[in-house]
Design an enzyme around this catalytic site. Structure first.
Site, PDB file in Angstrom:
ATOM      1  N   CYS A 166     -36.209  64.780 -47.666  1.00  0.00           N
ATOM      2  CA  CYS A 166     -34.820  64.672 -48.753  1.00  0.00           C
ATOM      3  C   CYS A 166     -34.992  63.727 -49.780  1.00  0.00           C
ATOM      4  O   CYS A 166     -34.504  64.191 -50.863  1.00  0.00           O
ATOM      5  CB  CYS A 166     -33.742  63.987 -47.875  1.00  0.00           C
ATOM      6  SG  CYS A 166     -33.457  64.367 -46.228  1.00  0.00           S
ATOM      7  N   HIS A 299     -26.032  59.748 -52.186  1.00  0.00           N
ATOM      8  CA  HIS A 299     -26.817  60.622 -51.021  1.00  0.00           C
ATOM      9  C   HIS A 299     -25.711  61.190 -50.188  1.00  0.00           C
ATOM     10  O   HIS A 299     -25.779  62.440 -50.069  1.00  0.00           O
ATOM     11  CB  HIS A 299     -27.530  59.911 -50.402  1.00  0.00           C
ATOM     12  CG  HIS A 299     -28.701  60.754 -49.578  1.00  0.00           C
ATOM     13  ND1 HIS A 299     -29.442  61.670 -49.832  1.00  0.00           N
ATOM     14  CD2 HIS A 299     -28.997  60.696 -48.205  1.00  0.00           C
ATOM     15  CE1 HIS A 299     -30.186  62.406 -48.880  1.00  0.00           C
ATOM     16  NE2 HIS A 299     -29.854  61.831 -48.041  1.00  0.00           N
ATOM     17  N   GLU A 310     -25.239  53.435 -46.930  1.00  0.00           N
ATOM     18  CA  GLU A 310     -25.350  53.549 -48.400  1.00  0.00           C
ATOM     19  C   GLU A 310     -24.438  52.881 -49.145  1.00  0.00           C
ATOM     20  O   GLU A 310     -24.634  52.312 -50.142  1.00  0.00           O
ATOM     21  CB  GLU A 310     -25.529  55.298 -48.705  1.00  0.00           C
ATOM     22  CG  GLU A 310     -25.611  55.381 -50.221  1.00  0.00           C
ATOM     23  CD  GLU A 310     -25.541  56.640 -50.585  1.00  0.00           C
ATOM     24  OE1 GLU A 310     -25.130  57.682 -49.869  1.00  0.00           O
ATOM     25  OE2 GLU A 310     -25.738  57.376 -51.858  1.00  0.00           O
ATOM     26  N   LYS A 331     -22.685  66.579 -52.055  1.00  0.00           N
ATOM     27  CA  LYS A 331     -23.218  67.215 -50.835  1.00  0.00           C
ATOM     28  C   LYS A 331     -21.837  67.930 -50.147  1.00  0.00           C
ATOM     29  O   LYS A 331     -22.002  68.832 -49.342  1.00  0.00           O
ATOM     30  CB  LYS A 331     -24.013  66.539 -49.704  1.00  0.00           C
ATOM     31  CG  LYS A 331     -25.499  66.081 -50.290  1.00  0.00           C
ATOM     32  CD  LYS A 331     -26.060  65.457 -49.340  1.00  0.00           C
ATOM     33  CE  LYS A 331     -27.525  65.279 -49.720  1.00  0.00           C
ATOM     34  NZ  LYS A 331     -27.817  64.114 -50.674  1.00  0.00           N
ATOM     35  N   HIS A 336     -26.615  70.009 -47.809  1.00  0.00           N
ATOM     36  CA  HIS A 336     -27.795  68.967 -47.998  1.00  0.00           C
ATOM     37  C   HIS A 336     -28.913  69.971 -48.223  1.00  0.00           C
ATOM     38  O   HIS A 336     -29.302  70.527 -47.217  1.00  0.00           O
ATOM     39  CB  HIS A 336     -27.767  68.202 -46.567  1.00  0.00           C
ATOM     40  CG  HIS A 336     -28.920  67.009 -46.904  1.00  0.00           C
ATOM     41  ND1 HIS A 336     -29.628  66.834 -48.105  1.00  0.00           N
ATOM     42  CD2 HIS A 336     -28.987  65.975 -45.912  1.00  0.00           C
ATOM     43  CE1 HIS A 336     -30.632  66.008 -47.921  1.00  0.00           C
ATOM     44  NE2 HIS A 336     -30.095  65.308 -46.758  1.00  0.00           N
ATOM     45  N   PHE A 396     -35.586  60.866 -44.344  1.00  0.00           N
ATOM     46  CA  PHE A 396     -36.390  60.529 -43.090  1.00  0.00           C
ATOM     47  C   PHE A 396     -37.370  59.619 -43.313  1.00  0.00           C
ATOM     48  O   PHE A 396     -38.108  59.152 -44.302  1.00  0.00           O
ATOM     49  CB  PHE A 396     -37.051  61.782 -42.575  1.00  0.00           C
ATOM     50  CG  PHE A 396     -36.231  62.711 -41.733  1.00  0.00           C
ATOM     51  CD1 PHE A 396     -36.932  63.625 -40.856  1.00  0.00           C
ATOM     52  CD2 PHE A 396     -34.770  62.574 -41.607  1.00  0.00           C
ATOM     53  CE1 PHE A 396     -36.222  64.467 -39.793  1.00  0.00           C
ATOM     54  CE2 PHE A 396     -34.279  63.262 -40.557  1.00  0.00           C
ATOM     55  CZ  PHE A 396     -34.765  64.153 -39.681  1.00  0.00           C
TER      56      PHE A 396
END
Lengths: 412, 403
Positions: A166, A299, A310, A331, A336, A396
């Site tokens: 990502c 994000h 976040e 998103k 995503h 990740f």
């Protein structure tokens, strides 16, 4: 310990974008501001068995006939990139000729699954005993896209791919800006591209991380991500060089930060401290005061863990100011886009700066008490005097990226 | 102006062994890590590849049982290499917290992708094992190593085929210079998993067993790939000095670039090679040793060797570690590690660039010379699709103007 030093800004002179909302900034941005999402059931071959097929799929017919015609047959994710790159080159005035020597222009791509969807066809066919054309494997390596673009445009500067899932294309923007600051290139074409694939669909499905209908970041009833696909391209130039050739500057990359959680392969640190370190580094390198940030593109994946972590990070870094600025997760409308997410959302952040308008977080109806900031629910909002914005990316393996962007008027 | 960064540790797991002594012995003796890899399913052909037979307990030494159970082979090899490097460097505790990791790989998690996708096809998305998914991403080894060793600094994963390692070193050196970190592990890893070998064989890129004879491996239009995990610790000179580290080498420069070719044209390798090697010489001086990449591809290797000879001179010594391990693709960081070992005093088997590459390669017959004292070493790599890269390292205390 070295102190983080403020770094000069790098000019943005071209933008391109394609996603489930359409092809081109002119098509995507108005729909984003209107709070429209592009989610529908995936209709690609091989996806029929999936329990949940909701995704942000790039509309058929928007990319399959590339113009100008590329020098070779392109894979799905390369076609997306081609569309975004041709738009960005045209905006930068590079479509007739690249204004710098070839050796001074770099190409950096941020990749997620790369050509996996075609490689899946090869693998599945072989497994079933069918002879499959080896050309299906050509675009599988993460390095395929920058090689294709560099060959097409005869660019011979540094070129490589970043493959951190990502955070790939967000990192690409940061490193691209650094290449220019360090004198390794005078300009860099940064591109991120992601195609849906069965591995990523199956993977997130197996983690029970996918929402059944739409992505609702920061909502108390959020159920996870919706996968998206698409690409974005950004032309970065040395600010003086851009000025000297009379380029229209669309914004600046002022600084970026990168820090690791070292915690878990799929879940972020609950207190968001890894992202907080990345944000602090980005702000320090940008040379601006934290209170100057007027908008943050989050994000905001729509998972319980990401959104709360976040939010905690933003509060830790910005303190009371976190409650004053506009934030949003786009998103909620694009899904995503994994490896392309960072650059797609940076394009949106630059457009927000251009128009002094924060795009909304669509579908945010019942705020989660643990997410108590202003995520611009429902509809876009003017942000008068907006000059600086942040873009967060969390990946990740606890890889955290933060970017600080400036509007065109911030170029000295 | 900042002092150049220093390399304070270099560790490896390779098909010929997991320490520099065995690698150097393989360059001058009969040991090779290249062997026939049998077909997994009877449909794919047998191929030649350099395979690591065993981590020799290094994975168990450095990775706790709980974490080890959650790692695939690629991550275990990676952590073993990183653990060795951190051990060598004497880096513990708080220093690790501020350390980042830059990973290089060309084909990343191919093995895990194949495994997960195969299970997905069999079981469907409701019953596929979710624990298999996270390691399908190319960056998984860096995440696993970060968790294992508490590395919380900047982290990224670079992919550019056979130049991945050189770009990782370039990015690491720039991050250090910018102040984003004072210490980075540069890790390069490649695994020759069956799924990857199948794919490379389908593309016609890999040698068959018949191309290996008792005299050596024949250069031909096909390569011999290999696997390895290599880790360097790169620090700012000040950070190394402050903690009393003893550097192996100084990183004097990295350069990369070159044309991209729409289709592979091996003849262009000479051109790209010459350009970068000339640039490196002008900037850093004439190297005493070149550590070149080797693929066993006839046109690529001979073109590169000839170009290096023309630019650097026929008397310049050169060695090719991949003639013992197979071409390591993204894990070519072994070249930089060998260069660091050379400038830190290890005697490296080598040939002279003026000696033409034989049609059949056996390291013991090719590298019959010894490099002797090496003050400046240059690594070189090029890809058939265009592009080349060089890394220059010099011995500690060697003055630039004397090269």
């Amino acid at each position: 310990m070295n102190e983080t030093r403020a770094t000069p800004g790098v000019a943005v002179t071209g933008l391109g974008c394609i996603c489930c909302l359409g092809r081109g900034v002119h098509a995507v941005w108005p729909r984003l501001l209107a709070g429209e999402h592009g989610f529908s059931e995936v209709d690609l071959p091989g996806f029929e068995p999936f329990t949940n097929r909701m995704a942000g799929q790039v509309p058929a017919g928007s990319f399959e006939r590339p113009e100008p015609v590329p020098p070779r047959r392109l894979s799905r994710h390369e076609l997306f990139a081609w569309a975004a790159v041709t738009e960005a080159l045209a905006q930068a005035g590079w479509d007739a000729a690249i204004p710098y020597p070839a050796a001074e222009v770099g190409v950096i791509s941020g990749m997620g699954s790369s050509g996996l969807i075609e490689a899946e066809d090869w693998f599945a066919g072989r497994r079933a005993g069918t002879r499959m054309p080896s050309r299906l494997l050509r675009a599988y390596p993460s390095s395929a896209l920058p090689d294709v673009l560099a060959a097409a445009y005869r660019l011979t500067g540094p070129r490589f791919s970043i493959a951190t899932a990502c955070s790939s294309s967000g990192t690409g923007l940061g490193l691209g800006a650094d290449c220019i600051r360090d004198g390794l290139a005078r300009a860099v074409l940064v591109v991120g591209s992601e195609s849906l694939s069965r591995v990523t669909f199956g993977g997130f499905s197996s983690l029970r991380a996918m929402a059944p209908d739409r992505c609702r970041p920061f909502d108390a009833n959020r159920k996870g991500i919706i996968l998206g696909e698409g690409a974005a391209a950004v032309i970065l130039e040395d600010a003086d060089a851009a000025r000297n050739r009379g380029a229209a500057v669309l914004g600046q990359i002022l600084g970026w930060g990168n820090a690791s959680d070292a915690h878990h392969m799929t879940a972020p640190l609950p207190d968001g401290s890894g992202l907080a370190r990345a944000m602090r580094q980005a702000i320090a390198r940008s040379g601006i005061a934290p209170e100057a940030i007027g908008y943050a593109n989050m994000h905001g994946t729509g998972t319980v863990a990401n959104d709360t972590a976040e939010t905690a990070a933003v509060k830790a870094v910005l303190g009371d100011h976190a409650y004053r600025l506009a934030l949003s997760s786009t998103k909620s409308m694009t899904g995503h886009c994994l490896g392309a997410a960072g650059i797609i959302e940076s394009v949106f952040t630059l457009l927000a700066l251009r128009d002094a308008t924060a795009p909304p977080t669509a579908g945010l109806v019942t705020p989660d008490p643990a997410c108590d900031l202003d995520y611009t629910p429902g509809s876009a909002r003017p942000v008068p005097g907006l000059r600086y914005a942040a873009n967060n990316v969390m990946a990740f393996a606890g890889n955290n990226i933060a970017l600080i962007l400036g509007g065109p008027e911030t170029l000295p | 102006m900042n002092a150049p960064p220093v390399i304070t540790a270099a560790a490896c797991l390779t098909p010929v062994g997991h320490d520099p002594e065995r690698l150097l012995a393989a360059l001058s003796g009969p040991l090779t890590g290249i062997r026939t890899v049998p077909s997994r399913d009877g449909r794919a052909p047998e191929v030649l590849a350099g395979i690591i037979d065993s981590a020799e307990g290094l994975d168990k030494r450095y990775v706790p049982t709980g974490l080890r159970r959650r790692m695939n082979r690629l991550s275990l090899l990676s952590c073993a290499a990183v653990g060795q490097a951190l051990d060598q460097a004497g880096l513990n505790g708080e220093a690790r917290e501020a350390t980042g990791l830059i990973l290089a790989t060309a084909f990343g998690g191919t093995s895990q992708c194949a495994r997960f996708f195969g299970e997905l096809l069999d079981e469907g998305d409701r019953f596929v094992n979710p624990a298999l998914f996270p390691e399908t991403v190319p960056s998984a080894p860096s995440g696993q190593a970060g968790q294992c060793f508490g590395l919380r600094g900047p982290s990224t994963t670079v992919c550019q085929q056979s130049l991945s390692s050189e770009y990782a070193v370039l990015i690491a050196s720039r991050l250090l210079a910018s102040g984003m970190a004072e210490r980075l592990v540069v890790l390069a890893v490649e695994e020759m998993a069956p799924a990857l070998l199948d794919g490379l064989a389908a593309l016609g890129l890999v040698k068959r067993p018949g191309e290996m004879t008792p005299q050596g491996i024949r250069l031909s239009p096909r390569a011999v790939p290999g696997e390895a995990a290599v880790a360097l610790l790169l620090e700012t000179a000040a950070a190394a000095r402050d903690r009393g580290a003893v550097p192996l080498a100084e990183l004097t420069g990295v350069a990369a670039g070159g044309e991209a070719l729409a289709t592979a044209r091996f003849g262009r390798i000479g051109h790209n090679t010459a350009e970068l090697a000339e640039r490196a010489c002008r900037a850093h001086g004439q190297p005493d040793l070149v550590v070149a990449s080797g693929t066993f591809l006839e046109t690529a290797d001979t073109a590169g060797w000839r170009a290096l000879a023309e630019v650097l001179g026929p008397e310049t010594r050169a060695t090719v570690p991949e003639y013992a391990t197979g071409h390591l693709c993204g894990a070519g960081l072994l070249r930089t590690a060998l260069a660091a070992w050379a400038v830190s005093g290890r005697d490296v088997p080598c040939a002279r660039l003026g000696d033409p590459l034989p049609r059949v390669i056996a390291p013991a017959h090719l590298f019959t010379d010894r490099a002797g004292p090496v003050r400046l070493a240059m690594t070189h790599a090029a890809t058939p699709g265009g592009g080349a890269a060089v890394v220059c390292v010099k011995g500690i205390g060697v003055e630039e103007g004397t090269l």
